[in-house]
Design an enzyme around this catalytic site. Structure first.
Site, PDB file in Angstrom:
ATOM      1  N   ASN A  21      -0.309  -0.311  -2.736  1.00  0.00           N
ATOM      2  CA  ASN A  21      -0.206   0.545  -3.906  1.00  0.00           C
ATOM      3  C   ASN A  21      -1.335   1.569  -3.891  1.00  0.00           C
ATOM      4  O   ASN A  21      -2.514   1.203  -3.952  1.00  0.00           O
ATOM      5  CB  ASN A  21      -0.282  -0.263  -5.198  1.00  0.00           C
ATOM      6  CG  ASN A  21      -0.216   0.622  -6.435  1.00  0.00           C
ATOM      7  OD1 ASN A  21       0.841   1.159  -6.748  1.00  0.00           O
ATOM      8  ND2 ASN A  21      -1.337   0.801  -7.115  1.00  0.00           N
ATOM      9  N   GLU A  22      -0.961   2.839  -3.762  1.00  0.00           N
ATOM     10  CA  GLU A  22      -1.873   3.974  -3.909  1.00  0.00           C
ATOM     11  C   GLU A  22      -3.091   3.933  -2.989  1.00  0.00           C
ATOM     12  O   GLU A  22      -4.181   4.364  -3.363  1.00  0.00           O
ATOM     13  CB  GLU A  22      -2.307   4.130  -5.372  1.00  0.00           C
ATOM     14  CG  GLU A  22      -1.151   4.444  -6.302  1.00  0.00           C
ATOM     15  CD  GLU A  22      -1.588   4.797  -7.704  1.00  0.00           C
ATOM     16  OE1 GLU A  22      -2.802   4.844  -7.970  1.00  0.00           O
ATOM     17  OE2 GLU A  22      -0.704   5.031  -8.551  1.00  0.00           O
TER      18      GLU A  22
ATOM     19  N   ASN B 178       4.399   6.747  -8.230  1.00  0.00           N
ATOM     20  CA  ASN B 178       3.814   6.504  -9.548  1.00  0.00           C
ATOM     21  C   ASN B 178       3.524   7.860 -10.190  1.00  0.00           C
ATOM     22  O   ASN B 178       2.576   8.535  -9.812  1.00  0.00           O
ATOM     23  CB  ASN B 178       2.531   5.687  -9.419  1.00  0.00           C
ATOM     24  CG  ASN B 178       2.775   4.310  -8.840  1.00  0.00           C
ATOM     25  OD1 ASN B 178       3.840   3.734  -8.984  1.00  0.00           O
ATOM     26  ND2 ASN B 178       1.758   3.753  -8.188  1.00  0.00           N
TER      27      ASN B 178
END
Length: 493
Positions: A439-440, A491
């Site tokens: 994630n990210e 996101n």
């Protein structure tokens, strides 16, 4: 008063073990009562260490119930010690005894009578370890667990917009097993793997696999039996009074559907892999929120008329894919609309109960969400079970957020282990469709190492899980790195 409470506690424990003596297979009991706790860096593993002035707590427990909820980042990231004494009991004789914790954040060093026998890294998966050979046979045994939620360079997550709450914050159990049992040393899993392939409304293949170990000193001839059947019950939660399906159709009766058996001899200290395939004609599909039907598989190990071990789990038959037009479940377009979920509650931190899980799930169900992303880590097995039971699609991910550690080799090793544990512990869950790998993580900073690492982990997932589940990743904004996964999420803030 303290003496009175101790006597009552020992009587309750003794009563349990007397019941355990009557059982023929594995006995698992809640081990969460009456732990001594202190938030301290002081070494407290010795059996004779004086913990009488420490706080008495019940597990699940966290030391961040209040200080980690304001979003300021100024909560205690430190070491906490948990200690508990147990008496030798005849129920242990001739058995293997394990301690099982559903989570400890972020690192747990586990001591028995002062000896460090197990270390677990990662705050969101279960772990289990054998304490048999360290138990005192003539008196008390001291269990001491040091839990550390400080920033540790080889344990993800290293950063993120959520609190890394410390403690033994999920349930803990004592497990007593016959020396011949389904493998209990397999990444915290239950050891029973149910692999569905070639699924359609016409037929489906189910492979039932379990490693059976013989930890006794003699060869053992045993009968292994796997039964695929309809479930006996459906356990509704009070927060959902009117589900989209008829609850009665979720348990049409426990009649036997398919059976596979084997009679084998396992040498002392050896093991045997049971692997049998079943063909199911016209399977009742696990079909999302409208019809989340599951079958049950019972796996037993018998020596004559004596049951040595038994493991049961659910399996759901479904097929799916995703392309540029959307997500498809059982051959039809099934748009996914849902929410993320973090596991902490006000004034409780991570140490929530089934009641809080039910409330959160009830709100998710009420708003009509048909999918949930477990942000950003695997969550309680009970909470995962609700998604299986009520038909909500799940994206679950390892807590690899923002960046890797500076000690790259150690960080990759620990994070890959978290991935392996996540898959094996949740392998049989039909609700899980997506395994999240990152994630990210910054594309500008880490593009030199991430393409190879993501390709490696994608291939690892496909090897661990041949059921067709999809690998996934998420990135902030509109940027899309060329890092290997089946699907990609953005996101948007």
């Amino acid at each position: 008063m303290k003496t009175y409470k101790k006597i009552i506690g020992l009587l309750i424990l003794t009563l349990f073990f007397q019941v355990a003596l009557l059982a023929t297979n594995r006995v698992t009991t809640d081990f969460g009562d009456a732990w001594k706790f202190r938030k301290t860096a002081l070494s407290s593993s010795a059996p004779n260490f004086d913990d009488s002035a420490w706080e008495t707590v019940r597990i699940p427990h966290t030391w961040n119930a209040f200080d980690a909820q304001d979003g300021g980042g100024n909560y205690a990231r430190t070491t906490g010690w948990y200690r508990k004494k147990i008496m030798w009991n005849d129920a242990f004789t001739g058995k293997r005894v394990y301690l099982e914790a559903l989570a400890a954040s972020l690192k747990a060093d586990c001591y028995v009578n002062g000896t460090l026998i197990y270390t677990h890294k990662g705050g969101y998966n279960a772990f289990r370890f054998d304490i048999t050979d360290f138990l005192s046979t003539s008196g008390e045994t001291t269990i001491a667990i040091k839990v550390d939620n400080s920033k540790i360079d080889d344990i993800a997550p290293l950063s993120g917009d959520f609190s890394f709450i410390g403690g033994l914050y999920r349930k803990i159990f004592l497990v007593i097993a016959d020396p011949v049992h389904v493998d209990l040393d397999d990444c915290g899993s239950n050891g029973l793997y149910l692999t569905t392939t070639e699924v359609s409304s016409v037929s489906a293949k189910l492979e039932i696999r379990a490693k059976v170990v013989n930890q006794s000193s003699i060869d053992k001839t045993v009968d292994l039996k796997a039964v695929l059947k309809n479930p006996d019950t459906f356990d509704a939660i009070p927060q959902i009074s009117n589900p989209r399906f008829d609850k009665a159709t979720m348990h049409p009766g426990g009649e036997v559907a398919k059976v596979q058996e084997a009679n084998i001899t396992i040498p002392a200290g050896g093991s045997y892999e049971f692997k049998k395939q079943i063909i199911v004609n016209n399977p009742h599909l696990w079909d999302g929120m409208e019809d989340p039907y599951r079958y049950c598989v019972d796996f037993t190990i018998n020596e004559g008329s004596l049951t040595l071990d038994a493991v049961s789990d659910y399996v759901g038959f479904r097929y799916f894919y995703a392309d540029d037009t959307g997500f498809y479940l059982n051959g039809r377009l099934y748009p996914l609309r849902g929410v993320n979920r973090h596991q902490d509650w006000k004034d409780m931190g991570y140490a929530v109960t089934e009641n809080e899980h039910n409330i959160d799930f009830g709100m998710i169900y009420e708003i009509g969400a048909n999918t949930v992303r477990m942000a950003h880590y695997p969550q309680d097995p009970y909470f995962h079970e609700l998604f299986d039971r009520y038909g909500i699609i799940v994206w679950v991910e390892i807590p690899f957020v923002d960046k890797p550690g500076n000690n790259r080799e150690a960080f990759w090793e620990t994070t890959k282990l978290q991935l392996k544990e996540m898959i094996r512990q949740r392998y049989n869950r039909p609700s899980i469709i997506f395994w999240g790998l990152q994630n990210e993580v910054s594309t500008s900073t880490y593009n030199d190492i991430m393409p190879a690492k993501m390709a490696e982990w994608h291939a690892f997932v496909k090897e661990e899980d041949p059921t067709g589940r999809l690998t996934a990743q998420a990135q902030a904004g509109t940027e899309r790195p060329g890092w290997t996964t089946d699907v990609f999420g953005q996101n948007r803030y």
